[in-house]
Scaffold this motif. Structure first.
Motif, short mmCIF file in Angstrom:
data_model
loop_
_atom_site.label_atom_id
_atom_site.label_comp_id
_atom_site.label_asym_id
_atom_site.label_seq_id
_atom_site.Cartn_x
_atom_site.Cartn_y
_atom_site.Cartn_z
N LEU A 16 -16.52 89.24 5.05
CA LEU A 16 -17.37 88.06 4.90
C LEU A 16 -18.77 88.45 4.43
O LEU A 16 -19.38 87.75 3.62
CB LEU A 16 -17.44 87.29 6.22
N ILE A 17 -19.26 89.55 4.96
CA ILE A 17 -20.58 90.05 4.54
C ILE A 17 -20.52 90.48 3.09
O ILE A 17 -21.39 90.14 2.29
CB ILE A 17 -21.04 91.20 5.46
N ALA A 18 -19.47 91.24 2.72
CA ALA A 18 -19.33 91.74 1.35
C ALA A 18 -19.27 90.60 0.33
O ALA A 18 -19.84 90.70 -0.76
CB ALA A 18 -18.10 92.63 1.24
N LYS A 19 -18.58 89.53 0.72
CA LYS A 19 -18.44 88.38 -0.19
C LYS A 19 -19.56 87.36 -0.02
O LYS A 19 -19.53 86.31 -0.64
CB LYS A 19 -17.09 87.69 0.05
N GLN A 20 -20.51 87.66 0.87
CA GLN A 20 -21.61 86.74 1.19
C GLN A 20 -21.07 85.37 1.60
O GLN A 20 -21.52 84.33 1.13
CB GLN A 20 -22.58 86.64 0.02
N PRO A 59 -27.06 90.41 15.52
CA PRO A 59 -27.86 89.48 16.32
C PRO A 59 -27.72 88.01 15.92
O PRO A 59 -28.06 87.12 16.68
CB PRO A 59 -29.29 89.98 16.11
N TRP A 60 -27.16 87.77 14.76
CA TRP A 60 -26.92 86.40 14.28
C TRP A 60 -25.52 85.90 14.64
O TRP A 60 -25.14 84.79 14.27
CB TRP A 60 -27.11 86.34 12.76
N LEU A 61 -24.76 86.68 15.39
CA LEU A 61 -23.39 86.31 15.74
C LEU A 61 -23.25 84.93 16.39
O LEU A 61 -22.28 84.23 16.11
CB LEU A 61 -22.78 87.40 16.63
N PHE A 76 -35.45 82.49 17.01
CA PHE A 76 -36.24 83.24 16.04
C PHE A 76 -35.36 84.10 15.14
O PHE A 76 -35.56 84.18 13.93
CB PHE A 76 -37.28 84.11 16.74
N THR A 77 -34.35 84.74 15.73
CA THR A 77 -33.45 85.60 14.96
C THR A 77 -32.66 84.78 13.94
O THR A 77 -32.59 85.16 12.76
CB THR A 77 -32.46 86.32 15.91
N LEU A 78 -32.09 83.68 14.39
CA LEU A 78 -31.30 82.85 13.48
C LEU A 78 -32.16 82.21 12.39
O LEU A 78 -31.74 82.13 11.24
CB LEU A 78 -30.51 81.79 14.24
N GLN A 105 -31.05 84.05 4.02
CA GLN A 105 -29.85 83.65 3.29
C GLN A 105 -30.13 82.45 2.37
O GLN A 105 -29.23 81.96 1.70
CB GLN A 105 -28.74 83.24 4.27
N GLY A 106 -31.39 81.98 2.39
CA GLY A 106 -31.73 80.80 1.60
C GLY A 106 -31.20 79.52 2.19
O GLY A 106 -30.96 78.54 1.48
N TYR A 107 -31.01 79.51 3.50
CA TYR A 107 -30.40 78.37 4.17
C TYR A 107 -31.20 77.99 5.41
O TYR A 107 -30.85 78.38 6.52
CB TYR A 107 -28.96 78.72 4.55
N PRO A 108 -32.27 77.24 5.24
CA PRO A 108 -33.04 76.82 6.42
C PRO A 108 -32.26 75.75 7.17
O PRO A 108 -32.03 74.66 6.66
CB PRO A 108 -34.33 76.26 5.83
N ALA A 109 -31.82 76.09 8.35
CA ALA A 109 -30.93 75.20 9.10
C ALA A 109 -31.51 74.86 10.45
O ALA A 109 -30.93 75.17 11.48
CB ALA A 109 -29.56 75.84 9.23
#
Length: 160
Positions: free
Chosen positions: A27-31, A75-77, A122-124, A131-135
């Motif tokens: 998943l990381i490799a394929k973003q 840490p984003w798990l 803060f981590t997320l 990731q360009g995704y402000p959520a």
């Protein structure tokens, strides 16, 4: 789609993160991590002591240690865990001191929970921004799972 990660006693005892790595690496490799929000579940097979068969997994030091290591490496798990299946709260129980109450369930140490939730906020936020995704709404939803209501103004502070 739910993704189940099976953990065996041997993997837990050796602090072997390979079951998690095998799922996350592609998943990381394929973003594609963001596509799997609330998709991960852990299937944990770990024996309880014979004299305390009712212990919860989060009360077993070896299991907690495995999750501490996983949290340091990823840490984003929490973003990926299946919140509706209770995975986020169970994950929190692995990392935050708590007690079990017969009628009320998990009772977290309040100060430790404050630190855990805000550290994850803060981590997320930082990870999702990267990731360009402000959520902000998803992060607010995560905090709400632990009983926290975050003001949107907090995220304005984090922009700087």
């Amino acid at each position: 789609m739910a993704i189940a990660i099976q953990l065996t006693p041997d993997q837990i005892d050796r602090l072997d993160l390979s079951p998690l790595q095998q799922v996350l690496a592609p998943l990381i490799a394929k973003q594609r991590l963001l596509d799997h929000h609330q998709a991960l579940r852990f299937l944990i097979d770990y024996p309880r002591p014979a004299d305390e068969p009712d212990l919860e997994l989060s009360e077993l030091p070896a299991v907690r240690l495995w999750f501490i290591r996983a949290d340091v490496c990823y840490p984003w798990l929490p973003y990926l865990l299946d919140w509706s299946a209770g995975e986020l709260v169970r994950y929190g129980a692995m990392l935050v001191p708590h007690e079990f109450h017969p009628q009320q369930g998990i009772i977290f140490n309040p100060q430790a929970l404050d630190i855990f939730v805000m550290a994850k906020v803060f981590t997320l936020w930082q990870w999702l921004q990267g990731q360009g995704y402000p959520a902000a709404e998803k992060i607010k939803g995560m905090a709400a799972m632990f009983g926290y209501e975050l003001d949107t103004a907090l995220f304005d502070l984090l922009e700087f």
